[in-house]
Design an enzyme around this catalytic site. Structure first.
Site, PDB file in Angstrom:
ATOM      1  N   HIS A 105     -79.502  21.752 -64.513  1.00 38.04           N
ATOM      2  CA  HIS A 105     -79.016  22.938 -64.127  1.00 38.04           C
ATOM      3  C   HIS A 105     -78.442  23.045 -62.601  1.00 38.04           C
ATOM      4  O   HIS A 105     -77.568  22.422 -62.146  1.00 38.04           O
ATOM      5  CB  HIS A 105     -79.831  24.131 -64.516  1.00 38.04           C
ATOM      6  CG  HIS A 105     -79.226  25.434 -64.959  1.00 38.04           C
ATOM      7  ND1 HIS A 105     -80.051  26.320 -65.593  1.00 38.04           N
ATOM      8  CD2 HIS A 105     -78.203  26.159 -64.609  1.00 38.04           C
ATOM      9  CE1 HIS A 105     -79.450  27.460 -65.607  1.00 38.04           C
ATOM     10  NE2 HIS A 105     -78.158  27.261 -64.969  1.00 38.04           N
ATOM     11  N   ASN A 136     -73.443  30.461 -58.507  1.00 39.32           N
ATOM     12  CA  ASN A 136     -73.956  29.811 -57.644  1.00 39.32           C
ATOM     13  C   ASN A 136     -73.331  29.894 -56.266  1.00 39.32           C
ATOM     14  O   ASN A 136     -72.350  30.426 -56.051  1.00 39.32           O
ATOM     15  CB  ASN A 136     -73.944  28.071 -57.923  1.00 39.32           C
ATOM     16  CG  ASN A 136     -74.971  27.899 -59.255  1.00 39.32           C
ATOM     17  OD1 ASN A 136     -75.893  28.203 -59.021  1.00 39.32           O
ATOM     18  ND2 ASN A 136     -74.343  27.450 -60.100  1.00 39.32           N
TER      19      ASN A 136
END
Length: 354
Positions: free
Chosen positions: A114, A269
């Site tokens: 991840h 992100n």
């Protein structure tokens, strides 16, 4: 009288569920469409077909990709293939993404990477931290990058009760990191319930071999995490609240919130341009399309650049936006020396020259 009370309670329950449903749609930006913003010098990266959720780039131009993430209820273009770590040398004229070998003894068959983060020690040793979900559990793996062999040497697997639903990490030492938990619970059903009820129980945890503690909490769904070039500030993306939190790092490693930047998209992100301190964000304009996959109406992609986030009025620029015809579900954007890499949750990846 009893029937009246029962009917009243049923009505209240249905009203509450309806209100939560409408709130969830708003959190997912379920009605939002994106206007295209194209970059002229882009091409899809060969060898990435089933997601490149996170990307981290070393100062020498070596870019690491985590690929092949699988989550319960999430679409996958390669459901039976384990994940891996790819690397690309951005200093090459025509860089290629190559899969890194991993040392023996590490279970590659259940590798489900991840978020990732790199750390360079005082002796120039490069460590790669990887959030891993083997059999949908939660660990953080620490690897040493062996440049001569172009491989990863597995050093340690970290599990802890304060890391029940890890999403991303930012390394601050050879065995030290901050991590986001996108949920309080680890059980899949309880995660769905937590999200639906909008409990705001997600948090940030600091981990070291000597101490593990919650250092920030109250997030809807804490996602990407990164650190400023001067190491003074930690940035946390709250994906369902459409926010980036700026937190000041204290000497005891606790975090104090300085400000919150509100945005109109689901922020995933975060990557930092080391030369300018600008924040580059992979975003999901419409979260419903991301989680309810329809190949005829795929999830869109969006990349934001945020300049001067510590000021009263940061500059937010949409650098790239696509309706899913090229790139579906952008989750990360990282820059190096005029080059931009855009990764996705479960689709392709893009290489652009700015």
């Amino acid at each position: 009288m009893g029937r009246l009370v029962a009917v009243s309670l049923l009505g209240i329950s249905l009203a509450l569920l309806g209100e939560r449903f409408l709130t969830l749609r708003n959190r997912l930006k379920a009605s939002r469409e994106v206007d295209p913003v194209d970059l002229p010098n882009c091409h899809l990266i060969k060898g990435i077909e089933a997601g490149s959720d996170d990307i981290d780039i070393l100062p020498n131009g070596l870019a690491f990709f985590s690929v092949g993430l699988k989550c319960p209820g999430l679409h996958s273009f390669a459901p039976d293939k384990p994940g891996g770590i790819l690397m690309m040398d951005l200093k090459e004229e025509r860089p290629r993404a190559l899969e890194l070998r991993v040392s023996r003894g590490f279970n590659l068959a259940s590798f489900n990477p991840h978020g990732i983060s790199t750390f360079i020690d005082n002796d120039d040793t490069v460590y790669l931290f990887v959030v891993n979900h083997p059999e949908f559990k939660n660990t953080v793996e620490i690897f040493k990058y062996v440049e001569e062999e172009n491989s990863l040497l597995h050093i340690k697997t970290i599990k802890h009760e304060l890391l029940p639903s890890v999403n991303d990490v930012v390394a601050v030492g050879p065995a030290h990191f901050y991590a986001t938990n996108d949920h309080y619970f680890s059980d899949t059903f309880l995660k769905y319930l937590e999200t639906y009820l909008n409990l705001h129980w997600a948090n940030v945890v600091y981990y070291s071999p000597d101490e593990v503690k919650v250092v920030a909490e109250g997030f809807d769904s804490a996602n990407g995490i990164s650190i400023s070039p001067d190491k003074k500030y930690i940035y946390v993306a709250d994906i369902l609240a459409h926010e980036i939190h700026v937190l000041e790092k204290q000497t005891n490693m606790n975090l104090t919130q300085l400000k919150v930047l509100k945005l109109d998209t689901l922020v995933d992100n975060l990557s930092i341009d080391p030369s300018s301190g600008d924040i580059w964000v992979g975003c999901h304009p419409n979260g419903q399309k991301l989680f309810v996959y329809d190949p005829n109406n795929p999830p869109s992609s969006e990349v934001l650049r945020i300049q001067n986030i510590l000021t009263e009025k940061p500059t937010v620029t949409t650098v790239y936006a696509n309706n899913g015809s090229v790139l579906q579900g952008s989750s990360v954007a990282s820059v190096y020396d005029g080059k931009l890499l855009i990764g996705t949750l479960y689709h392709r990846a893009l290489y652009c020259t700015l």
